[in-house]
Design a protein around this motif. Structure first.
Motif, mmCIF file in Angstrom:
data_model
loop_
_atom_site.group_PDB
_atom_site.id
_atom_site.type_symbol
_atom_site.label_atom_id
_atom_site.label_comp_id
_atom_site.label_asym_id
_atom_site.label_seq_id
_atom_site.Cartn_x
_atom_site.Cartn_y
_atom_site.Cartn_z
ATOM 1 N N GLY A 241 0.822 -1.205 0.000
ATOM 2 C CA GLY A 241 0.000 0.000 0.000
ATOM 3 C C GLY A 241 0.856 1.256 0.000
ATOM 4 O O GLY A 241 2.074 1.212 -0.137
ATOM 5 N N SER B 247 5.548 3.983 -1.356
ATOM 6 C CA SER B 247 4.517 3.079 -1.859
ATOM 7 C C SER B 247 5.127 1.703 -2.094
ATOM 8 O O SER B 247 6.217 1.582 -2.650
ATOM 9 C CB SER B 247 3.932 3.624 -3.168
ATOM 10 N N ARG C 204 0.220 4.181 7.478
ATOM 11 C CA ARG C 204 -0.550 3.672 6.343
ATOM 12 C C ARG C 204 -1.529 4.740 5.856
ATOM 13 O O ARG C 204 -2.229 5.373 6.642
ATOM 14 C CB ARG C 204 -1.302 2.415 6.774
#
Length: 194
Positions: free
Chosen positions: A46, A72, A187
């Motif tokens: 993610g 990423s 995140r």
């Protein structure tokens, strides 16, 4: 872990909140890093927001000055370690091999100048990566085997340790840089890291 559920998210550990507010000496940062558990490369999938955690390092605050977004991880083989936020809100990946790190470390105040910031904004298209520029691997560092970002064309390894499911503490190890650079990743969608 020193975290507690609040409104469906995890409260930040007290030590991390204090570190965000006031720089730590490098040895205390390493003490915090060493006290954290490992993270598996597959758990990093993610996009993650990033922010530096200050220790008196020459890079402290520089990435944020240049609108660093984070990192990423599409797969362990497809990693974009330097994402930046453009003026129009677009997120783009920079090739770390195109960043003159020796120059930045020798002249950190010049790198923080308005002229350098403008030059970075204007040249961002030249700095863009054409694809992934790093990979994730499990590497033993400071006694713990954990996920690490291995850069393709720079002598850099970012070692990662788990704070909780949505936050990791990282240290950038650059071959010719004696002091590690500390950063936090959160995140995307969990919380803003900085």
């Amino acid at each position: 872990m020193n975290t507690a559920a609040i409104g469906g998210s995890l409260q930040e550990p007290e030590w991390l909140s204090r570190w965000r507010e006031s720089p730590l000496p490098t040895d205390q940062g390493l003490f915090r890093f060493d006290g954290l558990g490992s993270v598996d490369p597959d758990q990093m999938t993610g996009r993650w927001r990033g922010t530096g955690l200050h220790t008196g390092h020459p890079l402290d605050g520089l990435l944020e000055w240049l609108n660093w977004y984070g990192k990423s991880f599409e797969t362990p083989e497809i990693v974009h370690p330097l994402l930046f936020l453009g003026r129009s809100g677009d997120i783009f990946s920079i090739d770390p091999a195109r960043v003159p790190l020796h120059w930045v470390l020798r002249g950190p105040m010049l790198a923080r100048s308005r002229a350098a910031r403008k030059l970075f904004a204007v040249s961002r298209y030249l700095l863009r990566s054409g694809g992934p520029t790093a990979r994730l691997r499990k590497i033993e560092h400071r006694g713990v085997t954990s996920a690490a970002i291995v850069y393709d064309r720079q002598p850099i390894i970012d070692y990662l340790r788990r704070i909780d499911d949505d936050r990791v503490l990282g240290i950038m190890d650059l071959r010719f840089m004696p002091q590690p650079f500390f950063f936090l990743l959160a995140r995307d969608g969990f919380e803003r890291a900085g």
